[in-house]
Design a protein around this motif. Structure first.
Motif: not given
Length: 150
Positions: A17, A19-20, A22
């Motif tokens: 996972a 995300t933008s 992270s």
């Protein structure tokens, strides 16, 4: 980064996972969406240097973005598919050296070490990757894996 060893074709496990917001897997001090993610989605254009392309390709291996990897592979050396090993998790990238590969060059190399865990065992892969310009954009040509241990 090639990792083009022949393996039995298996369904890839879910990508980690990311995300933008992270931290970017490539190791630069930026969020994924503002760093490699912008190249993956195409909103940030193309990587302006061979090193940034290398970093974005490493991140594409982390998030298992096959479309980006194939799009940034030189057509003469590009495989039909990318075989992601479901038991492999990339853990970090260290750029060791670059030659040429700036916006003013036609070719470049990037030597790096990518750390991983495979089947619970840590390892590292060292590669000297070659890049060239294709239709104005940097693309990965091939690489020499000079060391792999686990």
């Amino acid at each position: 980064m090639s990792r083009r060893k022949t393996r039995p074709r298996t369904s890839p496990a879910a990508a980690p996972a990311v995300t933008s917001g992270s931290p970017c897997p490539c190791g630069l001090a930026a969020e994924y969406g503002a760093c490699c993610g912008r190249f993956h989605t195409g909103t940030g254009g193309t990587a302006p240097t061979a090193e940034l392309l290398m970093r974005s390709r490493y991140s594409a291996f982390v998030v298992r973005d096959e479309a980006y990897l194939l799009r940034t592979w030189e057509p003469g050396t590009r495989p039909e598919t990318v075989d992601f090993d479901p038991g492999l998790r990339w853990k970090g990238l260290e750029i060791e050296a670059t030659t040429e590969g700036t916006p003013f060059h036609r070719t470049g190399t990037v030597t790096f070490t990518a750390r991983y865990v495979h089947g619970g065992e840590p390892g590292a892969m060292r590669e000297r990757s070659r890049f060239t310009r294709h239709e104005g954009a940097w693309v990965y040509v091939d690489g020499d894996v000079t060391e792999e241990h686990g």
